[in-house]
Enzyme design. Structure first.
Site, PDB file in Angstrom:
ATOM      1  N   HIS A 225      -0.317   6.790   8.678  1.00 48.19           N
ATOM      2  CA  HIS A 225       0.600   7.595   7.866  1.00 48.19           C
ATOM      3  C   HIS A 225       0.025   8.967   7.530  1.00 48.19           C
ATOM      4  CE1 HIS A 225       4.210   5.405   6.919  1.00 48.19           C
ATOM      5  NE2 HIS A 225       3.569   4.329   6.511  1.00 48.19           N
TER       6      HIS A 225
ATOM      7  N   ALA B 272       0.858  -1.184   0.000  1.00 44.69           N
ATOM      8  CA  ALA B 272       0.000   0.000   0.000  1.00 44.69           C
ATOM      9  C   ALA B 272       0.893   1.233   0.000  1.00 44.69           C
ATOM     10  CB  ALA B 272      -0.917   0.003   1.221  1.00 44.69           C
ATOM     11  N   MET B 273       0.331   2.364  -0.422  1.00 47.70           N
ATOM     12  CA  MET B 273       1.060   3.624  -0.417  1.00 47.70           C
ATOM     13  C   MET B 273       0.147   4.708   0.110  1.00 47.70           C
ATOM     14  SD  MET B 273       3.575   5.537  -0.813  1.00 47.70           S
ATOM     15  CE  MET B 273       3.576   7.312  -0.580  1.00 47.70           C
ATOM     16  N   GLU B 274       0.659   5.466   1.100  1.00 47.12           N
ATOM     17  CA  GLU B 274      -0.172   6.354   1.923  1.00 47.12           C
ATOM     18  C   GLU B 274      -0.386   7.737   1.353  1.00 47.12           C
ATOM     19  OE1 GLU B 274       4.152   6.830   3.418  1.00 47.12           O
ATOM     20  OE2 GLU B 274       2.871   5.214   2.724  1.00 47.12           O
ATOM     21  N   ASN B 275      -0.394   7.917   0.026  1.00 47.66           N
ATOM     22  CA  ASN B 275      -0.606   9.242  -0.556  1.00 47.66           C
ATOM     23  C   ASN B 275      -1.706   9.979   0.210  1.00 47.66           C
ATOM     24  OD1 ASN B 275       0.970   8.203  -2.906  1.00 47.66           O
ATOM     25  ND2 ASN B 275      -0.915   7.071  -3.252  1.00 47.66           N
TER      26      ASN B 275
ATOM     27  N   GLU C 250      -1.914   2.559   6.927  1.00 47.79           N
ATOM     28  CA  GLU C 250      -1.924   3.662   5.960  1.00 47.79           C
ATOM     29  C   GLU C 250      -2.629   4.893   6.517  1.00 47.79           C
ATOM     30  OE1 GLU C 250       0.083   3.179   3.315  1.00 47.79           O
ATOM     31  OE2 GLU C 250       0.344   1.346   4.466  1.00 47.79           O
TER      32      GLU C 250
END
Length: 951
Positions: free
Chosen positions: A390, A351-354, A387
């Site tokens: 974050h 996952a990526m916490e943009n 996430e």
């Protein structure tokens, strides 16, 4: 003669008079000059004015110079791809164009501008004064095609100090399929056939474009100041094809318009808060979303068929619960008005916490209650919790530079264990298995790294990427857990609230965190924590209970002199004679005498590091080890569950480091016939698995298998009725142990387990309901059958995999397919990983890792990785974040000189090509292999004799 003589005398007198007069005049002048000097002292002339040196060349290191500070960006991005190809006349395009205007403040006179750009064709550059719009003459501009990725602009006239300017660029780029930057992903979607045609549903190709900008990929989308401390406000506009939807960090409004005779959608997004470039995101797809209308608009988006099947509903609910939990814990509301969470078929990380638009693998966000296991459900909740954490730790407060990445990753990991409580998950004890023990393995190597490095030691993109590892995430979380216990959870939480409030929308270093925490306690937080943050590794605390002598030493699997470190160690302990928890504080290497550690009674024993809160291992004299073993065999409930796992894990690893006889560790496992708790069993199985990896290609493996079969039988019997009936126990950790029992029993030849697995498999195979096996057990059952089966079983599972539409279900089958012992099938399976139509790019690394776990597949996987190393590293872009796990998995069994030389050869090839990709991971597996070689040579016969004696 007389006349001549007279004239000479007159001349001489005249000359004399003139001489005297001159001397008197000179004296008078000197006196007058002295008087004037005294009255009017001279002023020194000003020194010559040196011309201002205006730097024009690139910086000495790979960091951007500090004379320009970005304030805001206005970015237009136009991807040309179609989400679906509806006729034969439409040409798909994987290109994008755009322009960017960044407003900067100039901090000192300069003719040079340095930003970042990579893999872009910049076609136009303009620089203007912001107040007058006056255009500055641009002499030249170029992208440095080296590790700096600098985009250099040279001006004819200098920008003035404190002036503000607009830097405008036009650019064009390509949507690659490498899972980083702005990339394209392809997938299929079921399209309903028309009823009157009575045809089957059809698979149709779909395309999407999305971004993965962490850590240094924003520069691959538009020229920017791509460093975390150079925060700015972003005004994003995405121009995209009709039939698609664009999403970004802020809320957007879409309007249809005509551009060059074509219909387009223009989605303009609201300004973001001030933020780092790596947290920016945008995506264009034909995905559908569901949402909830609360104070924060929450959306979960995915492929249309996944949304229509209800697979996003659990995520939406758990997001709302966890967000409320965090707002309460942190004392700060989530600062944006919305959250989009999107499940992508292809993404290089879990996952990526943009900020405001979080990206996930499908199996990390989508949950199908009919086919998913409780472990799948837990993973979704845990990943969302991480996430969302974050959004505060990373997005709201960001580390100043990547050397302090643990302030993002460690905090988000640690806080996720609290976040999931909002949905009823009690997982706090599992942090020891998942984070502490995981970090221990990497941090016991010389090639590990401190939590916080020096800034200058982190320069290149490869340097940065290597920090996304178990030290940053798992050790970071474990050390925060230790700190919270040291200063009390309440004081820790208060300090965190202060830290977030003080540094919101700013950047921080780790000492900023410690300063805030210090204000909430009388304990010396900085003195305690600096040793754990700045120093590499961790200590082993050795306690001699006959004398109370206590010492600490840097723990390393490969014994060297180590570093001359001393950690500040907070030791929680109790004795059998008291069973009351006490504390001790060790600040020096020692040895020092601790009378309270000395045992007076022959039946007394000491247990240190209660609940494994401290990030260290504990070694005892052999007598105390034996007393602890006897207590476990007599009544294991006296020792806390976490410590039962800790004792086993510490003993095996201390033995691997040549500090303890391995038989002491092996003896500790015998009590497990009476224990059904997951944590001690999982600790034991992980360590016994290491013995299997060292010896499953030798004659030692037979006795190990027989012992494991005997040891696991009682645990298998405990859950057998559940298993046969296709049900699972109520307690979550018991469900984990039920799977452990099946996996170990079947893989070690317990006949009734293998028979049970075959029976359930055949029922499932012949049933109209293809999910008759409980989802918790499906992975273990299929693995057993395929391991003991033939080509037909493998082909059946492969067809099931191809038919499965839920990512979590595909993952179970993908793992099971790696269990076959047929070499040719494993080779074919490895080749499938090169074909994204068979194994998606996002699953390539984990599939190879699964195959390498299989003793038959490990050498095949290693040869495959070596043979395709260039392809893997070049084609998979941001997937290099996974290369560390790939190297780790395919070399776990390495314990011979030949295998060591093969690793060193790969390292030499990397160095010759000047490739820094996964350099630290490669160094770590080399060091681990060297340690394995030495340990196996010394312990092979000892291990064989012990297992043989237990049969």
């Amino acid at each position: 003669m007389a006349k001549g003589t007279g004239m000479t005398k007159v001349l001489a007198v005249g000359i004399g008079i003139l001489t005297v007069s001159s001397v008197c005049g000179l004296v008078m002048m000197a006196v007058m000059y002295k008087i004037q000097i005294d009255n009017y002292p001279p002023v020194s002339p000003p020194p010559p004015i040196k011309p201002t040196v205006i730097p024009t060349g690139p910086p000495q290191n790979l960091r951007l110079p500090d004379h320009l500070i970005p304030e805001s960006y206005k970015v237009f991005i136009q991807p040309y791809l179609y989400a679906a190809i509806t006729n034969n006349y439409t040409n798909q395009s994987f290109a994008f164009t755009g322009n960017s205007t960044v407003r900067v403040k100039c901090m000192k006179l300069s003719k040079s501008i340095f930003l970042h750009a990579q893999d872009l064709n910049v076609t136009t550059v303009e620089v203007r004064k912001s107040d007058s719009n006056e255009k500055l003459s641009v002499i030249s501009y170029k992208i440095h095609h080296n590790e700096s990725n600098f985009f250099e602009i040279q001006l004819e006239d200098a920008m003035s100090k404190n002036g503000t300017y607009y830097i405008f660029t036009k650019f064009e780029g390509e949507l690659f399929d490498g899972l980083d930057g702005f990339y394209v992903s392809q997938y299929t979607e079921k399209v309903k056939a028309k009823e009157e045609e009575e045809e089957e549903d059809e698979d149709q190709k779909r395309f999407l474009a999305t971004s993965m900008l962490q850590p240094t990929n924003a520069r691959r989308v538009f020229p920017c100041f791509d460093e975390p401390a150079l925060k700015a406000v972003f005004d994003i506009t995405v121009i995209h094809r009709p039939g698609t939807v664009a999403m970004s960090n802020a809320e957007g409004d879409a309007d249809q318009t005509e551009i060059d005779g074509e219909e387009w959608i223009v989605t303009k997004f609201e300004e973001t808060p001030i933020m780092s470039t790596y947290s920016l995101a945008f995506t264009v797809s034909d995905f559908k979303c569901i949402m909830t209308h609360s104070s924060t608009k929450m959306h979960v988006c995915a492929r249309k068929d996944a949304i229509e099947a209800g697979h996003a509903e659990y995520s939406l609910k758990v997001t709302e619960d966890i967000l409320k939990q965090y707002q309460k814990i942190f004392g700060l509301n989530y600062p944006l008005t919305k959250i989009h969470q999107i499940a992508f078929p292809d993404i290089s990380v879990a996952a990526m916490e943009n900020w405001g638009v979080i990206s996930y693998q499908e199996s990390g966000l989508l949950y199908d209650k009919y086919t998913a296991s409780t472990f799948d459900q837990e993973r979704v909740a845990t990943l969302i919790a991480r996430e969302l954490a974050h959004q505060w730790f990373g997005n709201l407060v960001t580390m100043r530079w990547w050397n302090d990445l643990w302030l993002n990753g460690g905090f988000a990991t640690y806080m996720s264990y609290f976040g999931v409580e909002a949905d009823g998950w009690d997982l706090k004890d599992l942090i020891v298995l998942r984070e502490t023990q995981t970090a221990f393995q990497v941090d016991s190597l010389n090639s590990s790294h401190p939590l916080s490095l020096q800034e200058n030691d982190v320069q290149t993109s490869s340097d940065i990427t290597e920090l996304f590892d178990a030290i940053t995430y798992s050790k970071g979380a474990a050390v925060l857990r230790m700190l919270a216990t040291f200063m009390t959870q309440e004081a820790f939480d208060n300090g965190i609230r202060m830290y977030l409030a003080k540094f919101e929308y700013k950047n921080a270093a780790y000492k900023d965190l410690l300063t805030c925490l210090q204000k909430e306690t009388k304990e010396d937080v900085e003195g305690f924590m600096s040793t754990w943050i700045e120093q590499v590794g961790y200590p082993v605390i050795t306690i001699i209970t006959q004398t109370g002598e206590t010492s600490q030493e840097h723990f390393l699997l490969k014994q060297t002199q180590g570093h001359d470190f001393a950690w500040q160690v907070h030791i929680r302990y109790f004795k059998a004679s008291e069973l009351t928890e006490k504390t001790d504080f060790l600040k020096v290497k020692g040895p020092v005498r601790r009378p309270h550690f000395q045992l007076q009674d022959k039946d007394d024993w000491l247990l240190a590091n209660i609940n494994c809160v401290g990030f260290f291992r504990v070694n005892y004299d052999e007598e105390n080890w034996n007393k602890l073993r006897m207590q476990l065999e007599r009544n294991h409930h006296v020792i806390p569950i976490i410590n039962r796992g800790q004792l086993i894990d510490d003993a095996f690893n201390i033995a691997r480091a040549h500090r303890l006889n391995v038989t002491i560790a092996l003896n500790l496992t015998k009590y497990l016939v009476n224990d059904t708790e997951y944590i001690p069993w999982e600790s034991a199985l992980k360590n016994l698995d290491h013995l299997i990896l060292m010896f499953d290609r030798s004659e030692v493996y037979g006795p190990i298998t027989k012992y494991l079969r005997k040891l696991i039988t009682q645990l298998y019997d405990t859950f057998e009725e559940y298993t046969i009936n296709g049900t699972v126990p109520e307690k979550h950790t018991d469900q984990y142990n039920q799977v452990n029992a099946i996996s170990v029993a079947c893989s070690n030849g317990l006949t009734k387990c293998i028979t049970m697995a075959r029976s359930l498999f055949e029922n499932d195979k012949n049933s109209s309901n293809k999910f008759s096996i409980h989802p918790n057990l499906r992975k273990a059952i299929y693995c057993s059958v395929i391991a003991n089966g033939d080509e037909n079983d493998w082909e059946f599972a492969w067809e099931e995999y191809k038919r499965a539409t839920v990512a979590a279900e595909k993952d179970k089958l993908r793992y099971a397919l790696s269990c076959t012992k047929e070499i040719w099938l494993l080779n074919r399976y490895l080749q499938y990983t090169l074909d994204p139509s068979k194994i998606r790019k996002t699953d390539m690394v984990s599939t190879i890792n699964y195959i390498a776990k299989n003793v038959a597949g490990q050498p095949l996987a290693w040869d495959f990785v070596r043979g395709h190393w260039s392809y893997i590293t070049q084609e998979y872009g941001a997937g290099v974040i996974s290369l560390g796990s790939l190297l780790d998995a395919v070399t776990k069994r390495f314990s011979t000189d030949v295998e060591l030389e093969e690793l060193k050869q790969l390292q030499r090839e990397q160095e010759e090509k000047k490739q820094g990709i996964a350099a630290r991971a490669l160094e770590q597996v080399i060091e681990r292999t060297e340690a394995n070689i030495k340990w196996v040579k010394e312990n092979k016969q000892i291990v064989k004799d012990w297992f043989t004696g237990e049969l």
